[in-house]
Design a protein around this motif. Structure first.
Motif, short mmCIF file in Angstrom:
data_model
loop_
_atom_site.label_atom_id
_atom_site.label_comp_id
_atom_site.label_asym_id
_atom_site.label_seq_id
_atom_site.Cartn_x
_atom_site.Cartn_y
_atom_site.Cartn_z
N VAL A 46 5.42 4.80 -2.92
CA VAL A 46 4.14 4.27 -3.79
C VAL A 46 4.50 2.78 -4.30
N PHE B 26 -3.33 8.94 -10.92
CA PHE B 26 -2.34 8.66 -9.95
C PHE B 26 -1.03 8.17 -10.87
N PHE C 23 2.47 10.50 -10.77
CA PHE C 23 3.66 9.65 -10.25
C PHE C 23 4.54 9.30 -11.46
N SER D 45 4.48 14.12 -1.59
CA SER D 45 3.28 13.60 -1.96
C SER D 45 3.09 12.18 -2.00
N ALA E 242 0.07 9.05 -1.18
CA ALA E 242 -0.76 8.78 -2.52
C ALA E 242 -2.09 7.79 -2.25
#
Length: 402
Positions: free
Chosen positions: A141, A341, A345, A389, A393
């Protein structure tokens, strides 16, 4: 399994991981996930190899890893660009000073309702242990330029500072829970917290700036060779952490502040070159910490898993994190997807493992084992879910940027 065979298998695992790391980074299998599973497998294969390890080894690894990662990540934040982009600084402050308190309050309330035997201070300790986030579990990410820069930078700053902000709160909560306070009351606890959050950054800023100035001088006059420059981040991270602890400050805040000063004082290309060693060292220590997590902490927690613990873990990673983030981001120019988001995260990892060791070490705290089992299961879920995941993202939250 003999010690030599066990070590040979561990080094073979690191070798294999390094050979396929690029493929793994783009897959649903992360390093922490694989090494947690490997540690768990070692436990079931032969516990004699792990019996020599005590919690001080895990504590040392987790502390060293976290300090190095905090320094490295902070050094690569370009202060000038963050200050120029006020939205990033504004969002970071909101996540730290609105999101963290709300997360702790929500986690405490849920803990009291699901586990009445913990009591209010036990539930508070559990909530604090699971509040700090870990950027190491979501590296795809942070390295994805296709994701919004403001949100990524804010998450990076949050993960760097929330460890240090939560640690003094945890120590105070443990003292209250075990009734081992110094007798100074709330004024004494408040003074302790202020010393932690003031002395730590001050020591870190001084060490980071002076270290960077010394490095610039040595580089300019050719005193150091290129190979000798690479470990400087590791050395300064450790010096900042220990210097702050000796001064009565918070070592993790000091490591992050030192990294900020180091990155601000030196050119970006110099910092990038110095980051290579710290990145390698941090990756090795992170995976080794999760290996020991899987071997030494996970087996007992899985045996004690219950439906309430599963329910708490699921909510800890979702509602207890996401709703406070939504509230903290009210009034910003972010849409619902960006808020989701940032909320999702917030993986739990190294800091939570380290905090758990402090919980176990606290004498007079009779619910330490229950808290540990719940938190370990939550960290395991985070390692799996956030690791799976992270590569998706951009497609999941910002498909228009794909």
């Amino acid at each position: 399994m003999g010690a030599h065979l066990a070590l040979a298998l561990l080094f073979a695992a690191f070798t294999a991981y390094s050979l396929v790391s690029r493929k793994l980074d783009a897959s649903v299998l992360s390093g922490p996930m694989l090494f947690t599973a490997l540690g768990y497998g070692f436990y079931h294969t032969d516990t004699s190899f792990l019996s020599a390890l005590d919690k001080s080894v895990v504590e040392f690894l987790a502390t060293s890893t976290l300090a190095i990662i905090l320094f490295r990540d902070a050094a690569n934040i370009r202060i000038s660009s963050v200050m120029a982009e006020r939205a990033t600084a504004f969002l970071s402050i909101r996540l730290l000073f609105i999101g963290i308190p709300l997360t702790i309050i929500a986690g405490t309330a849920l803990g009291m309702s699901l586990f009445p035997t913990l009591g209010i201070f036990g539930a508070l300790v559990l909530a604090i242990v699971l509040t700090p986030t870990d950027a190491a579990l979501a590296q795809p990410v942070f390295g994805n330029d296709g994701l919004p820069e403001i949100e990524r930078e804010a998450l990076d700053v949050e993960s760097g500072l929330n460890d240090g902000l939560c640690l003094p709160l945890l120590l105070i909560a443990l003292a209250l829970a075990a009734d081992t306070g110094s007798g100074e009351g709330m004024a004494g606890h408040a003074t302790f917290f202020l010393k932690q959050v003031v002395f730590g950054p001050l020591v870190g800023l001084a060490i980071g700036y002076l270290g960077a100035a010394a490095a610039a001088l040595a580089f300019a006059h050719g005193i150091s060779n290129p190979a000798g420059r690479t470990p400087i981040m590791v050395g300064l991270a450790g010096l900042a952490y220990l210097g702050a602890e000796l001064a009565g400050g918070n070592g993790f805040l000091a490591a992050f502040a030192a990294g900020l000063a180091f990155g601000w004082r030196l050119p970006a290309e110099t910092v990038a070159k110095a980051s290579n060693f710290a990145m390698t060292e941090g990756s090795i220590l992170t995976n080794l910490t999760f290996f020991l997590f899987g071997a030494a902490m996970l087996p007992q927690a899985l045996e004690a898993t219950s439906m309430p613990a599963l329910f708490y873990a699921g909510l800890s990673l979702t509602a207890i994190r996401i709703f406070p983030v939504f509230i903290a981001m009210l009034g910003t120019r972010t849409n619902a997807r960006a808020r989701l988001f940032v909320g999702w995260f917030g993986p739990r990892g190294l800091a939570s493992v380290l905090y758990l060791i402090l919980v176990v070490d606290q004498s007079g705290f009779d619910v330490a084992e229950a808290i540990t089992n719940i938190a370990v299961f939550t960290i395991l879920l985070s390692v799996i879910l956030h690791g799976v995941s992270a590569p998706f993202a951009q497609k999941a939250f910002f498909p228009d940027r794909s």
